[in-house]
Design a protein around this motif. Structure first.
Motif, PDB file in Angstrom:
ATOM      1  N   GLU A  84       2.497 -15.572   1.484  1.00  0.00           N
ATOM      2  CA  GLU A  84       2.288 -14.593   0.406  1.00  0.00           C
ATOM      3  C   GLU A  84       3.013 -15.011  -0.864  1.00  0.00           C
ATOM      4  O   GLU A  84       2.452 -14.950  -1.967  1.00  0.00           O
ATOM      5  N   LEU A  85       4.257 -15.452  -0.742  1.00  0.00           N
ATOM      6  CA  LEU A  85       5.026 -15.858  -1.917  1.00  0.00           C
ATOM      7  C   LEU A  85       4.416 -17.093  -2.574  1.00  0.00           C
ATOM      8  O   LEU A  85       4.337 -17.186  -3.808  1.00  0.00           O
ATOM      9  N   LEU A  86       3.971 -18.046  -1.759  1.00  0.00           N
ATOM     10  CA  LEU A  86       3.317 -19.237  -2.320  1.00  0.00           C
ATOM     11  C   LEU A  86       2.030 -18.855  -3.031  1.00  0.00           C
ATOM     12  O   LEU A  86       1.711 -19.408  -4.100  1.00  0.00           O
ATOM     13  N   ALA A  87       1.283 -17.917  -2.467  1.00  0.00           N
ATOM     14  CA  ALA A  87       0.038 -17.480  -3.097  1.00  0.00           C
ATOM     15  C   ALA A  87       0.293 -16.813  -4.445  1.00  0.00           C
ATOM     16  O   ALA A  87      -0.579 -16.819  -5.323  1.00  0.00           O
ATOM     17  N   ARG A  88       1.494 -16.279  -4.633  1.00  0.00           N
ATOM     18  CA  ARG A  88       1.857 -15.661  -5.905  1.00  0.00           C
ATOM     19  C   ARG A  88       2.425 -16.680  -6.902  1.00  0.00           C
ATOM     20  O   ARG A  88       2.894 -16.296  -7.969  1.00  0.00           O
ATOM     21  N   GLY A  89       2.406 -17.938  -6.531  1.00  0.00           N
ATOM     22  CA  GLY A  89       2.867 -18.987  -7.431  1.00  0.00           C
ATOM     23  C   GLY A  89       4.357 -19.236  -7.419  1.00  0.00           C
ATOM     24  O   GLY A  89       4.881 -19.946  -8.290  1.00  0.00           O
ATOM     25  N   ASP A 119      15.913 -15.050  -5.052  1.00  0.00           N
ATOM     26  CA  ASP A 119      15.657 -14.018  -4.047  1.00  0.00           C
ATOM     27  C   ASP A 119      15.881 -14.587  -2.650  1.00  0.00           C
ATOM     28  O   ASP A 119      15.455 -15.710  -2.352  1.00  0.00           O
ATOM     29  N   VAL A 120      16.526 -13.801  -1.798  1.00  0.00           N
ATOM     30  CA  VAL A 120      16.813 -14.216  -0.431  1.00  0.00           C
ATOM     31  C   VAL A 120      16.161 -13.218   0.522  1.00  0.00           C
ATOM     32  O   VAL A 120      16.384 -12.005   0.407  1.00  0.00           O
ATOM     33  N   TYR A 121      15.361 -13.751   1.441  1.00  0.00           N
ATOM     34  CA  TYR A 121      14.740 -12.923   2.482  1.00  0.00           C
ATOM     35  C   TYR A 121      15.274 -13.358   3.837  1.00  0.00           C
ATOM     36  O   TYR A 121      15.202 -14.538   4.188  1.00  0.00           O
ATOM     37  N   ASN A 122      15.793 -12.419   4.606  1.00  0.00           N
ATOM     38  CA  ASN A 122      16.210 -12.731   5.965  1.00  0.00           C
ATOM     39  C   ASN A 122      15.230 -12.109   6.947  1.00  0.00           C
ATOM     40  O   ASN A 122      15.310 -10.929   7.279  1.00  0.00           O
ATOM     41  N   ALA A 123      14.280 -12.954   7.398  1.00  0.00           N
ATOM     42  CA  ALA A 123      13.318 -12.535   8.415  1.00  0.00           C
ATOM     43  C   ALA A 123      13.658 -13.139   9.767  1.00  0.00           C
ATOM     44  O   ALA A 123      12.859 -13.060  10.702  1.00  0.00           O
ATOM     45  N   ALA A 124      14.863 -13.744   9.874  1.00  0.00           N
ATOM     46  CA  ALA A 124      15.263 -14.379  11.127  1.00  0.00           C
ATOM     47  C   ALA A 124      15.696 -13.316  12.132  1.00  0.00           C
ATOM     48  O   ALA A 124      16.307 -12.310  11.760  1.00  0.00           O
ATOM     49  N   GLY A 125      15.382 -13.564  13.374  1.00  0.00           N
ATOM     50  CA  GLY A 125      15.802 -12.630  14.419  1.00  0.00           C
ATOM     51  C   GLY A 125      15.289 -13.073  15.762  1.00  0.00           C
ATOM     52  O   GLY A 125      14.275 -13.771  15.855  1.00  0.00           O
ATOM     53  N   ALA A 167       7.219  -8.730  -0.808  1.00  0.00           N
ATOM     54  CA  ALA A 167       7.150  -9.566  -2.007  1.00  0.00           C
ATOM     55  C   ALA A 167       7.427  -8.777  -3.281  1.00  0.00           C
ATOM     56  O   ALA A 167       7.880  -9.344  -4.287  1.00  0.00           O
ATOM     57  N   GLU A 168       7.183  -7.484  -3.254  1.00  0.00           N
ATOM     58  CA  GLU A 168       7.389  -6.644  -4.440  1.00  0.00           C
ATOM     59  C   GLU A 168       8.835  -6.165  -4.578  1.00  0.00           C
ATOM     60  O   GLU A 168       9.248  -5.729  -5.659  1.00  0.00           O
ATOM     61  N   ILE A 169       9.615  -6.227  -3.508  1.00  0.00           N
ATOM     62  CA  ILE A 169      10.937  -5.602  -3.513  1.00  0.00           C
ATOM     63  C   ILE A 169      11.909  -6.187  -4.534  1.00  0.00           C
ATOM     64  O   ILE A 169      12.595  -5.422  -5.250  1.00  0.00           O
ATOM     65  N   PRO A 170      12.047  -7.518  -4.669  1.00  0.00           N
ATOM     66  CA  PRO A 170      13.106  -8.043  -5.545  1.00  0.00           C
ATOM     67  C   PRO A 170      13.038  -7.589  -6.990  1.00  0.00           C
ATOM     68  O   PRO A 170      14.074  -7.509  -7.661  1.00  0.00           O
ATOM     69  N   ALA A 171      11.858  -7.287  -7.480  1.00  0.00           N
ATOM     70  CA  ALA A 171      11.730  -6.860  -8.878  1.00  0.00           C
ATOM     71  C   ALA A 171      12.018  -5.371  -9.061  1.00  0.00           C
ATOM     72  O   ALA A 171      12.061  -4.884 -10.202  1.00  0.00           O
ATOM     73  N   ALA A 192       6.308   6.010  -1.727  1.00  0.00           N
ATOM     74  CA  ALA A 192       6.386   6.138  -3.183  1.00  0.00           C
ATOM     75  C   ALA A 192       6.485   4.752  -3.842  1.00  0.00           C
ATOM     76  O   ALA A 192       5.863   4.494  -4.870  1.00  0.00           O
ATOM     77  N   PHE A 193       7.276   3.872  -3.244  1.00  0.00           N
ATOM     78  CA  PHE A 193       7.400   2.519  -3.773  1.00  0.00           C
ATOM     79  C   PHE A 193       6.056   1.805  -3.738  1.00  0.00           C
ATOM     80  O   PHE A 193       5.640   1.166  -4.711  1.00  0.00           O
ATOM     81  N   ALA A 194       5.352   1.895  -2.594  1.00  0.00           N
ATOM     82  CA  ALA A 194       4.051   1.235  -2.459  1.00  0.00           C
ATOM     83  C   ALA A 194       3.066   1.758  -3.498  1.00  0.00           C
ATOM     84  O   ALA A 194       2.329   0.982  -4.133  1.00  0.00           O
ATOM     85  N   ALA A 195       3.062   3.073  -3.702  1.00  0.00           N
ATOM     86  CA  ALA A 195       2.158   3.643  -4.707  1.00  0.00           C
ATOM     87  C   ALA A 195       2.499   3.135  -6.100  1.00  0.00           C
ATOM     88  O   ALA A 195       1.612   2.847  -6.907  1.00  0.00           O
ATOM     89  N   GLY A 196       3.792   2.969  -6.359  1.00  0.00           N
ATOM     90  CA  GLY A 196       4.211   2.509  -7.677  1.00  0.00           C
ATOM     91  C   GLY A 196       3.802   1.085  -7.995  1.00  0.00           C
ATOM     92  O   GLY A 196       3.621   0.730  -9.164  1.00  0.00           O
ATOM     93  N   VAL A 197       3.670   0.248  -6.968  1.00  0.00           N
ATOM     94  CA  VAL A 197       3.276  -1.151  -7.205  1.00  0.00           C
ATOM     95  C   VAL A 197       1.815  -1.393  -6.832  1.00  0.00           C
ATOM     96  O   VAL A 197       1.353  -2.544  -6.824  1.00  0.00           O
ATOM     97  N   GLY A 198       1.085  -0.318  -6.542  1.00  0.00           N
ATOM     98  CA  GLY A 198      -0.355  -0.443  -6.298  1.00  0.00           C
ATOM     99  C   GLY A 198      -0.735  -0.938  -4.923  1.00  0.00           C
ATOM    100  O   GLY A 198      -1.820  -1.519  -4.759  1.00  0.00           O
ATOM    101  N   LEU A 199       0.124  -0.690  -3.928  1.00  0.00           N
ATOM    102  CA  LEU A 199      -0.197  -1.103  -2.563  1.00  0.00           C
ATOM    103  C   LEU A 199      -0.834   0.043  -1.792  1.00  0.00           C
ATOM    104  O   LEU A 199      -0.359   1.174  -1.853  1.00  0.00           O
ATOM    105  N   GLU A 200      -1.898  -0.247  -1.058  1.00  0.00           N
ATOM    106  CA  GLU A 200      -2.541   0.753  -0.204  1.00  0.00           C
ATOM    107  C   GLU A 200      -2.582   0.245   1.230  1.00  0.00           C
ATOM    108  O   GLU A 200      -2.928  -0.909   1.480  1.00  0.00           O
TER     109      GLU A 200
END
Length: 563
Positions: free
Chosen positions: A20-25, A70-76, A209-213, A285-293
């Protein structure tokens, strides 16, 4: 400099987040222990030009990593039956190492830590004996990460997803669906109000992907509150797949007291079976604010069921073609390929399924349509006769394809060609059993239902005289499902009384007909029709000589035309 780093980038969530992040450039560093990520991204058609791979072991303090924003920890470690030491080494100690390293970054914008929706908000050390190592370690990590991030002034957002579903997810709820599919779920664990929420992988990684901003400090429970209660969820998936749903439930308390050898339930999974609800308002509310459905949850569950069955719950690679269950003649039918514009419609023989045609389809010029026949393979039995089923299957087809049938499927194909000549450009009969010598008594005995159900793939391959490959393993998996082997045996018995009827149909067919046989499995009844013989092939040339068979299907006499 990289825009982001993803720890745990080879995991189910991590790899999709990288894509997803690569697709966003973005320029992404993928932190992995072993690089199984690159092949997966390549298979998904992801552009790798902005990807960097770094080798990391988060159970040790981190150093010499790229400067990122930006740092994402998806390890587990997501598994049941872990020791406390193994679970804590990644889920707790590893997570704290990520926080401490993130605190050293000069241009850090956000640390996004992926936790879990069942994490406890209570203080103190969680009870590993009661919860199990996985859930206890995630709860401990949630508290520890928040505390350490606050101490080091690290801008933190915690995302707490529920069960994340999508292609490649084969644990958790998937094991319940697998038992349902194989007829091993006589009762449903939990109660009538058990709530096991889901969210889709596509939605979740877009959310991440929307969270850091966004402003820091908020933490999100990411799940779909419209997820049906567990009995309704399992019922909907059972209806979609054409299997029987359990009618009874077993309370969690009872399951905990019963021996695991009787219930088959892993004790660690039982803590997830509750009626609890979760604070999703801020995430919505966050999802609605960034246009996610969110996608419709019922359709998402059906699509996931298709993915699970296609991949044999993680034991096979799906056919790289559209696939899934569709209602045909009143029954859930497994269909692979293009339902509207196929160049060839391929009907399998016994005891196989539609995967029989996979080696041949790779050599054909256009899309194919390869269903599992009703009651066989992955398809549920139809309440209608096979002729009605085939006519309904062909209903959406807009081309005039070549209809190709193998062995016992030739009868239905002949009747369709005779009744609907305007719908086809040609008919190819591969190893038409009604024109060949009946199978020896010994071979028929080997295909009796009790034997078929227990037959391992190598033995089935020897019985059929074909290589032991993925197509044989696919057929073997289906023969072990309730009722399939019995229906195969019944179809084989019924064939003997239909030979004369099918032979007479040849005189009624007006579309071009071609017959293809193997040299070791010849016709015993001559016919005045174009015929091709494949040297060295037996009854299943699709598996032994796919290139040669495809060449005959591509011949001018069998070329498809447009609508």
């Amino acid at each position: 400099m990289d825009d982001a780093i993803v720890f745990g980038a080879t995991g189910f969530i991590g790899r999709s987040l990288v894509a997803e992040l690569l697709a966003r450039g973005q320029r992404v560093a993928a932190a992995v222990r072993n690089d199984t990520l690159t092949p997966w991204l390549t298979s998904q058609g992801v552009d790798l030009s902005r990807l960097g791979i770094v080798t990391v072991d988060i159970t040790r303090p981190l150093a010499d990593l790229p400067d990122v924003r930006d740092v994402y920890n998806a390890a587990g470690r997501f598994a049941f039956g872990l020791s406390e030491r193994d679970a804590r080494s990644v889920n707790v100690t590893g997570a704290l190492h990520v926080v401490e390293w993130a605190a050293t970054l000069p241009r850090l914008r956000r640390l996004v830590h992926i936790s879990g929706y069942r994490v406890s908000a209570a203080d103190g050390h969680p009870d590993y004996a009661e919860l199990g190592a996985y859930e206890a370690s995630k709860s401990e990590a949630d508290l520890a990460v928040r505390a350490r991030a606050e101490e080091l002034s690290v801008p933190l957002t915690v995302a707490n997803p529920s069960t994340v579903i999508g292609p490649g997810q084969y644990i958790g709820l998937a094991t319940l669906v697998e038992d349902l599919w194989h007829g091993r779920l006589p009762a449903l664990p939990g109660s009538s109000d058990t709530f096991l929420p889901v969210t889709t992988i596509d939605y979740f990684v877009r959310f991440l992907a929307e969270i850091p901003a966004s402003p820091a400090g908020e933490h999100y429970w990411v799940l779909d509150d419209d997820t049906p209660l567990l009995p309704e969820l399992i019922g909907a998936m059972a209806a979609h797949m054409g299997v029987r749903a359990p009618r009874r439930t077993l309370p969690v308390g009872l399951l905990r007291r019963l021996p695991r050898r009787l219930t088959g339930a892993d004790p660690e999974t039982l803590s997830f079976l509750s009626a609890d609800r979760y604070p999703t308002a801020s995430a919505d509310a966050f999802a609605a604010g960034v246009g996610l459905e969110k996608p419709p949850v019922t359709q998402a569950l059906r699509t996931w069921a298709d993915d699970l069955v296609a991949a044999r719950f993680g034991s096979a690679s799906p056919w790289r073609s559209p696939y899934g269950f569709h209602t045909v003649a009143g029954a859930p039918t497994w269909v692979t390929g293009d339902r509207e514009h196929p160049s060839h419609v391929l009907l399998h023989g016994l005891p196989m399924n539609g995967d029989l045609w996979k080696p041949v389809a790779a050599h054909l010029p256009g899309p194919v349509l390869a269903p599992d026949l009703p009651g066989l393979g992955r398809s549920a039995p139809s309440p209608e006769p096979i002729d009605v089923w085939l006519a309904d299957l062909m209903g959406p087809v807009r081309t005039r394809p070549v209809l190709v049938a193998h062995s016992l499927a030739c009868g239905a194909a002949l009747r369709f060609a005779a009744d609907h000549p305007d719908r086809l450009s040609g008919l190819v009969l591969v190893s038409p059993a009604f024109l060949q010598a009946p199978a020896p008594r010994r071979a028929r005995s080997a295909l009796a239902a009790p034997i078929l159900r227990r037959m391992p793939p190598p033995r089935l391959a020897r019985t059929l005289g074909v290589p032991d490959g993925p197509e044989v393993r696919s057929a073997t998996a289906d023969l072990r499902r309730p009722g399939v082997a019995r229906r195969v045996t019944a179809s084989l018995r019924g064939h003997t009384v239909q030979r004369r009827e099918w032979r007479a149909l040849l005189d009624r067919v007006t579309v071009p007909v071609q017959i293809v046989v193997g040299s070791t499995d010849p016709l015993t009844e001559p016919v005045d029709l174009p015929m091709a013989e494949i040297a060295g092939a037996g009854h299943y040339p699709q598996l032994t000589h796919p290139t040669q068979l495809a060449a005959h299907l591509r011949s001018p006499a069998a070329a498809p035309t447009g609508a």
